[in-house]
Enzyme design. Sequence first.
Site, short mmCIF file in Angstrom:
data_model
loop_
_atom_site.label_atom_id
_atom_site.label_comp_id
_atom_site.label_asym_id
_atom_site.label_seq_id
_atom_site.Cartn_x
_atom_site.Cartn_y
_atom_site.Cartn_z
N ASP A 1 0.71 -0.99 0.32
CA ASP A 1 0.25 -0.34 -0.05
C ASP A 1 0.98 1.13 -0.08
O ASP A 1 2.29 0.50 0.56
CB ASP A 1 -1.03 0.35 1.29
CG ASP A 1 -1.62 1.35 1.59
OD1 ASP A 1 -2.50 1.43 0.75
OD2 ASP A 1 -1.73 1.89 2.31
N ASP B 1 -0.22 5.62 1.40
CA ASP B 1 -0.16 5.71 1.79
C ASP B 1 -0.75 5.42 3.50
O ASP B 1 -1.38 4.21 3.48
CB ASP B 1 -1.64 6.50 1.67
CG ASP B 1 -1.54 7.87 0.32
OD1 ASP B 1 -0.73 8.32 0.47
OD2 ASP B 1 -2.70 8.07 -0.64
#
Length: 226
Positions: A12, A14
Amino acid sequence: MKLQEKEVLLFDLDGTLVDSAPDLALAVNRTLKDLNKATFDQDTIHHWVGNGAKVLIERALSGSAIIDKELDETLTKDALTIFLAHYQQCLCIESVLYDDVQEGLLSLKAAGFRLAIITNKPAIFIQPILTGLGIDNLFELLIGGDTLADKKPHPAPLHYAMKQLNVVAEQCVMIGDSKNDILAAKAANIDSVGLTYGYNYGEDINQYGPQWCFDTFNELLISLKR
């Protein structure tokens, strides 16, 4: 299979590699000001991050993580357009890599791991952020929240990544800070790593059952050491 035996690391962005909340908050508040709406502090907006730009704006317009079902669709559409324009201008003003991320990614790449990014952030923003923070050219594949019709927690982005990288689920691990990462991995039959320092709406990521869980990026690196 041990974590260090995995071949493909699906990250991922953020809350996992990048602390982007300050710039997201800046763009959200600039948008709200343009619309003559009340603004919010960064900590509040922090808890709204993780489901893509549209949901972030819907939460901002609702003033809550729970989206107002009566939100005007035209207002939401206009606000999203304004937000995307503002965010384009402040991608890397205050966003920073978490501790040990840059050196860690370089070491993982050198150790032979294949790296990819699967984020719910609009794809147009991914490469500029990676370049701005000095971690470009490390990833074989970049998948944004609008790359496909579905985004995390739907498994489609993970299935797409496996197809593009020509690997199977057992070779991969999804690494993220949000329940969306863990739920998407489960739906795709991929093992997952939960990181506790990111943006999981104030919830304990352990409750979603990742195979591994770490409090820092360095702890992850230690477990991946071959």
